[in-house]
Scaffold this motif. Structure first.
Motif, PDB file in Angstrom:
ATOM      1  N   VAL A  36       0.826  -1.221   0.000  1.00 15.29           N
ATOM      2  CA  VAL A  36       0.000   0.000   0.000  1.00 15.29           C
ATOM      3  C   VAL A  36       0.855   1.264   0.000  1.00 15.29           C
ATOM      4  O   VAL A  36       1.924   1.315   0.601  1.00 15.29           O
ATOM      5  CB  VAL A  36      -0.962   0.055   1.220  1.00 15.29           C
ATOM      6  N   SER A  37       0.316   2.271  -0.657  1.00 15.46           N
ATOM      7  CA  SER A  37       0.878   3.623  -0.574  1.00 15.46           C
ATOM      8  C   SER A  37       0.342   4.261   0.693  1.00 15.46           C
ATOM      9  O   SER A  37      -0.536   3.704   1.349  1.00 15.46           O
ATOM     10  CB  SER A  37       0.379   4.466  -1.748  1.00 15.46           C
ATOM     11  N   ALA A  38       0.786   5.471   0.988  1.00 18.94           N
ATOM     12  CA  ALA A  38       0.163   6.253   2.063  1.00 18.94           C
ATOM     13  C   ALA A  38      -1.175   6.760   1.546  1.00 18.94           C
ATOM     14  O   ALA A  38      -1.355   6.882   0.335  1.00 18.94           O
ATOM     15  CB  ALA A  38       1.065   7.428   2.412  1.00 18.94           C
ATOM     16  N   CYS A  39      -2.109   7.060   2.469  1.00 21.60           N
ATOM     17  CA  CYS A  39      -3.417   7.546   2.022  1.00 21.60           C
ATOM     18  C   CYS A  39      -3.239   8.762   1.113  1.00 21.60           C
ATOM     19  O   CYS A  39      -2.487   9.683   1.446  1.00 21.60           O
ATOM     20  CB  CYS A  39      -4.276   7.962   3.211  1.00 21.60           C
ATOM     21  N   HIS A  47      -5.191  16.739   1.109  1.00 25.02           N
ATOM     22  CA  HIS A  47      -3.779  16.503   0.802  1.00 25.02           C
ATOM     23  C   HIS A  47      -3.391  15.040   0.911  1.00 25.02           C
ATOM     24  O   HIS A  47      -3.980  14.280   1.669  1.00 25.02           O
ATOM     25  CB  HIS A  47      -2.920  17.310   1.787  1.00 25.02           C
ATOM     26  N   LYS A  48      -2.333  14.698   0.183  1.00 28.83           N
ATOM     27  CA  LYS A  48      -1.752  13.360   0.325  1.00 28.83           C
ATOM     28  C   LYS A  48      -0.979  13.346   1.633  1.00 28.83           C
ATOM     29  O   LYS A  48      -0.272  14.317   1.944  1.00 28.83           O
ATOM     30  CB  LYS A  48      -0.757  13.105  -0.822  1.00 28.83           C
ATOM     31  N   ILE A  49      -1.074  12.229   2.352  1.00 27.92           N
ATOM     32  CA  ILE A  49      -0.364  12.134   3.638  1.00 27.92           C
ATOM     33  C   ILE A  49       1.143  12.361   3.447  1.00 27.92           C
ATOM     34  O   ILE A  49       1.777  13.062   4.240  1.00 27.92           O
ATOM     35  CB  ILE A  49      -0.621  10.760   4.305  1.00 27.92           C
ATOM     36  N   THR A  50       1.715  11.807   2.386  1.00 26.83           N
ATOM     37  CA  THR A  50       3.167  11.973   2.181  1.00 26.83           C
ATOM     38  C   THR A  50       3.530  13.449   2.012  1.00 26.83           C
ATOM     39  O   THR A  50       4.547  13.909   2.534  1.00 26.83           O
ATOM     40  CB  THR A  50       3.653  11.163   0.960  1.00 26.83           C
ATOM     41  N   ASP A  51       2.674  14.193   1.296  1.00 29.34           N
ATOM     42  CA  ASP A  51       2.950  15.631   1.136  1.00 29.34           C
ATOM     43  C   ASP A  51       2.932  16.311   2.504  1.00 29.34           C
ATOM     44  O   ASP A  51       3.766  17.175   2.791  1.00 29.34           O
ATOM     45  CB  ASP A  51       1.915  16.288   0.227  1.00 29.34           C
ATOM     46  N   GLY A 114       3.661   7.484   6.436  1.00 27.48           N
ATOM     47  CA  GLY A 114       2.327   7.372   5.833  1.00 27.48           C
ATOM     48  C   GLY A 114       2.067   5.938   5.378  1.00 27.48           C
ATOM     49  O   GLY A 114       1.031   5.330   5.688  1.00 27.48           O
ATOM     50  N   GLU A 115       3.018   5.374   4.664  1.00 30.07           N
ATOM     51  CA  GLU A 115       2.886   3.995   4.187  1.00 30.07           C
ATOM     52  C   GLU A 115       2.815   3.041   5.378  1.00 30.07           C
ATOM     53  O   GLU A 115       2.033   2.096   5.388  1.00 30.07           O
ATOM     54  CB  GLU A 115       4.097   3.622   3.309  1.00 30.07           C
ATOM     55  N   TYR A 116       3.673   3.318   6.375  1.00 30.20           N
ATOM     56  CA  TYR A 116       3.737   2.456   7.556  1.00 30.20           C
ATOM     57  C   TYR A 116       2.361   2.385   8.244  1.00 30.20           C
ATOM     58  O   TYR A 116       1.835   1.301   8.520  1.00 30.20           O
ATOM     59  CB  TYR A 116       4.811   3.008   8.497  1.00 30.20           C
ATOM     60  N   GLY A 168       4.593   0.414   1.021  1.00 28.98           N
ATOM     61  CA  GLY A 168       5.428   0.715  -0.145  1.00 28.98           C
ATOM     62  C   GLY A 168       6.403   1.838   0.167  1.00 28.98           C
ATOM     63  O   GLY A 168       6.469   2.339   1.291  1.00 28.98           O
ATOM     64  N   PHE A 169       7.223   2.210  -0.824  1.00 30.67           N
ATOM     65  CA  PHE A 169       7.991   3.465  -0.831  1.00 30.67           C
ATOM     66  C   PHE A 169       9.280   3.446  -0.026  1.00 30.67           C
ATOM     67  O   PHE A 169      10.087   4.334  -0.163  1.00 30.67           O
ATOM     68  CB  PHE A 169       7.047   4.577  -0.328  1.00 30.67           C
ATOM     69  N   TYR A 170       9.503   2.467   0.834  1.00 27.21           N
ATOM     70  CA  TYR A 170      10.764   2.498   1.584  1.00 27.21           C
ATOM     71  C   TYR A 170      11.287   1.099   1.884  1.00 27.21           C
ATOM     72  O   TYR A 170      10.604   0.103   1.705  1.00 27.21           O
ATOM     73  CB  TYR A 170      10.608   3.292   2.890  1.00 27.21           C
ATOM     74  N   SER A 182      12.114   7.170  -4.814  1.00 30.46           N
ATOM     75  CA  SER A 182      11.649   8.471  -5.314  1.00 30.46           C
ATOM     76  C   SER A 182      10.125   8.514  -5.209  1.00 30.46           C
ATOM     77  O   SER A 182       9.490   7.483  -4.977  1.00 30.46           O
ATOM     78  CB  SER A 182      12.132   8.697  -6.743  1.00 30.46           C
ATOM     79  N   ARG A 183       9.550   9.704  -5.387  1.00 30.04           N
ATOM     80  CA  ARG A 183       8.100   9.845  -5.214  1.00 30.04           C
ATOM     81  C   ARG A 183       7.353   8.875  -6.134  1.00 30.04           C
ATOM     82  O   ARG A 183       7.770   8.619  -7.259  1.00 30.04           O
ATOM     83  CB  ARG A 183       7.660  11.291  -5.497  1.00 30.04           C
ATOM     84  N   GLY A 184       6.262   8.331  -5.598  1.00 27.90           N
ATOM     85  CA  GLY A 184       5.512   7.328  -6.355  1.00 27.90           C
ATOM     86  C   GLY A 184       6.149   5.954  -6.262  1.00 27.90           C
ATOM     87  O   GLY A 184       5.778   5.022  -6.984  1.00 27.90           O
ATOM     88  N   GLY A 185       7.113   5.811  -5.358  1.00 35.63           N
ATOM     89  CA  GLY A 185       7.943   4.605  -5.303  1.00 35.63           C
ATOM     90  C   GLY A 185       7.256   3.324  -4.859  1.00 35.63           C
ATOM     91  O   GLY A 185       7.834   2.239  -5.023  1.00 35.63           O
ATOM     92  N   SER A 186       6.045   3.404  -4.347  1.00 31.22           N
ATOM     93  CA  SER A 186       5.375   2.162  -3.944  1.00 31.22           C
ATOM     94  C   SER A 186       5.206   1.206  -5.127  1.00 31.22           C
ATOM     95  O   SER A 186       5.164  -0.013  -4.952  1.00 31.22           O
ATOM     96  CB  SER A 186       4.004   2.448  -3.339  1.00 31.22           C
ATOM     97  N   ASP A 187       5.120   1.773  -6.328  1.00 30.28           N
ATOM     98  CA  ASP A 187       5.067   0.935  -7.534  1.00 30.28           C
ATOM     99  C   ASP A 187       6.310   0.057  -7.618  1.00 30.28           C
ATOM    100  O   ASP A 187       6.251  -1.096  -8.075  1.00 30.28           O
ATOM    101  CB  ASP A 187       5.064   1.814  -8.793  1.00 30.28           C
ATOM    102  N   ILE A 188       7.446   0.618  -7.196  1.00 28.61           N
ATOM    103  CA  ILE A 188       8.711  -0.137  -7.258  1.00 28.61           C
ATOM    104  C   ILE A 188       8.669  -1.246  -6.212  1.00 28.61           C
ATOM    105  O   ILE A 188       9.058  -2.388  -6.485  1.00 28.61           O
ATOM    106  CB  ILE A 188       9.927   0.787  -7.023  1.00 28.61           C
TER     107      ILE A 188
HETATM  108  N1  ASP Z   1       3.494   8.003  -0.874  1.00 23.91           N
HETATM  109  C1  ASP Z   1       4.580   8.155  -1.766  1.00 23.91           C
HETATM  110  C2  ASP Z   1       4.366   9.373  -2.649  1.00 23.91           C
HETATM  111  O1  ASP Z   1       3.370  10.077  -2.503  1.00 23.91           O
HETATM  112  C3  ASP Z   1       4.851   6.918  -2.546  1.00 23.91           C
HETATM  113  C4  ASP Z   1       3.680   6.376  -3.348  1.00 23.91           C
HETATM  114  O2  ASP Z   1       2.544   6.761  -3.145  1.00 23.91           O
HETATM  115  O3  ASP Z   1       3.912   5.532  -4.201  1.00 23.91           O
HETATM  116  O4  ASP Z   1       5.185   9.653  -3.477  1.00 23.91           O
END
Ligand code: ASP
Length: 447
Positions: A36-39, A47-51, A114-116, A168-170, A182-188
């Motif tokens: 999962v990504s962060a909410c 807002h996105k939690i990561t932001d 956020g992901e945690y 995800g993401f870390y 990098s941002r969006g890294g949960s895909d990785i």
């Molecule tokens: N939460 C992170 C971001 O906003 C990673 C992700 O969502 O994939 O970049």
């Protein structure tokens, strides 16, 4: 059969989305590894939690109170817990994070929370095991992921056959320090886990039903792409169709694992299947010659004319070396006998365009030198275009019929992608005319 299912920020934005995720997971017992990504954003204006976490970190750095922002984060998770009747001890988790909101806490730790927290809630809600990414995704000190170690760690976690939820993401360095992607890294993360699990499919659940032939902001209700190969995907993403993180392709490509991009809000839709090789399926169901039409605006074209260079060895190299010195990455280099064009993104050259022009003048002594901004590149991508005679001819005449002036054209010999340069102002029109001529007419024929 094993599937790794990654859910992006919008898919886990609130309790309503969590319910959709559980329904999807319960429908298929092979969905054993969930990332999962962060909410993400619930509505357009929040807002996105990561932001928010990055914002907290900046406030700490500048010595400004971060309390109010962090309370917003806490409240988002509290309402998920309440709405879903979860027992997870969020207050202890919040207290721990609060105690580390200090200037010497590494940024990566703070922004990964956020992901945690999302994964903690999701694990309980699904009845799966929580596997902290710090205990599963193993980084080497050089910043590369240690796939062998990651595989061992994951196998240990999956021993009892129960499903797991991984943030995800870390991941973590060998000394346990958290490192984010990098941002969006949960895909990785999803792609890496699919690789080490030898998954049959990597499902990437998001808020769109996969890839579309063209950008829905330009074409109303465009056709969906049912399947696409990795090379087409690279061309499409590079030229602007961004659904999946670029680096998410490599770990799955290495093992030939298909990626299925699906929509959490429309789970009946089969989405887009990304395959290493589509040829077997293409034989039964031939693809459209054009898989996708995409592109980007704001390029600069530097053109120099110099007669009698055709016999001169190294002229082009000298020209390109000047760009290299300024660390400018080159998009394309269309060349004719005495004319050379170099296409680069305007953003990258803005700061040094006059210096580069001066260097070209003194070192290469062109007869003429022109710099043109506001150029857009339109990319027509398709594995089905290979060996279809007349494809580029038809395309170009379509531009002509619509009075769109073509600045440059390029196509490599693998015939996967034709790139046409037009002025920015003609960008939407160019995409529309290709879509109407090649895709919409066929859609109408088949209707
Ligand atoms: N939460 C992170 C971001 O906003 C990673 C992700 O969502 O994939 O970049």
């Amino acid at each position: 059969m094993i599937k790794v299912a990654k859910f992006g920020g919008s898919s886990v934005a609130n309790a309503k989305q969590f319910k959709k995720v559980r329904k999807i997971i319960r429908e298929d017992a092979s969905r054993k590894v969930v990332v999962v990504s962060a909410c993400g954003k619930e509505a357009g204006d929040d807002h996105k939690i990561t932001d928010l976490l990055y914002l907290c970190e900046a406030h700490i750095r500048y010595g400004v109170s971060w309390e109010e922002i962090f309370s917003m984060i806490e409240n988002r998770y509290r309402s998920i817990k309440e709405d879903l009747n979860l027992n997870v001890d969020l207050e202890t988790e919040f207290a721990k994070i609060r105690s580390l909101m200090k200037p010497d806490t590494p940024t990566d730790y703070l922004v990964s929370r956020g992901e945690y927290l999302t994964a903690l809630c999701m694990a309980e809600y699904l009845g799966f095991e929580f596997a902290d990414a710090a205990d599963v995704i193993a980084y080497q000190y050089d910043g590369e992921i240690d796939m062998v170690r990651t595989q061992q760690l994951l196998q240990e976690k999956c021993q009892d056959g129960k499903g797991i939820v991984v943030p995800g993401f870390y991941g973590a360095l060998p000394n346990g320090v958290i490192k984010v992607m990098s941002r969006g890294g949960s895909d990785i993360t999803g792609a890496v886990l699919a690789n080490v699990m030898d998954a049959d499919v990597y499902e990437n659940w998001t808020d769109v039903s996969g890839f579309f032939v063209a950008d829905p902001r330009i074409i109303h209700n465009p056709m969906q792409i049912p399947r696409i190969n990795y090379s087409e995907l690279r061309e499409m993403s590079y030229m602007g169709a961004n659904i999946l993180h670029d680096d998410a392709v490599f770990p799955v490509r290495e093992k030939n694992i298909p990626i299925n991009v699906r929509n959490t809000n429309d789970p009946e839709n089969h989405g887009t299947m990304i395959l290493c090789d589509c040829s077997e399926l293409d034989e039964k169901d031939p693809p459209h010659p054009i898989t996708g039409i995409t592109g980007r605006k704001d390029f600069t074209v530097i053109t120099l004319v110099k007669s009698h260079t055709s016999g001169e060895v190294g002229y082009l190299r000298k020209l390109l070396a000047i760009f290299e010195e300024f660390h400018i990455s080159i998009e394309s280099v269309p060349v004719t006998v005495d004319t050379f064009s170099v296409i680069v993104s305007t953003e990258s050259i803005d700061r040094c365009v006059y210096e580069i022009a001066a260097r070209i003048r003194t070192e290469l002594k062109p007869d003429d030198l022109r710099v043109e901004d506001h150029v857009a590149l339109v990319a027509i991508v398709g594995r089905g275009m290979k060996e279809v005679p007349g494809m580029s001819g038809q395309l170009l005449s379509e531009f002509g019929r619509n009075k769109i002036n073509i600045k440059v054209i390029s196509q490599t010999s693998d015939e996967l992608c034709i790139v046409v340069g037009v002025m920015n102002r003609d960008f939407d029109k160019a995409i529309k005319c290709v879509y109407d001529r090649f895709i919409a007419t066929e859609k109408r024929k088949n209707a």
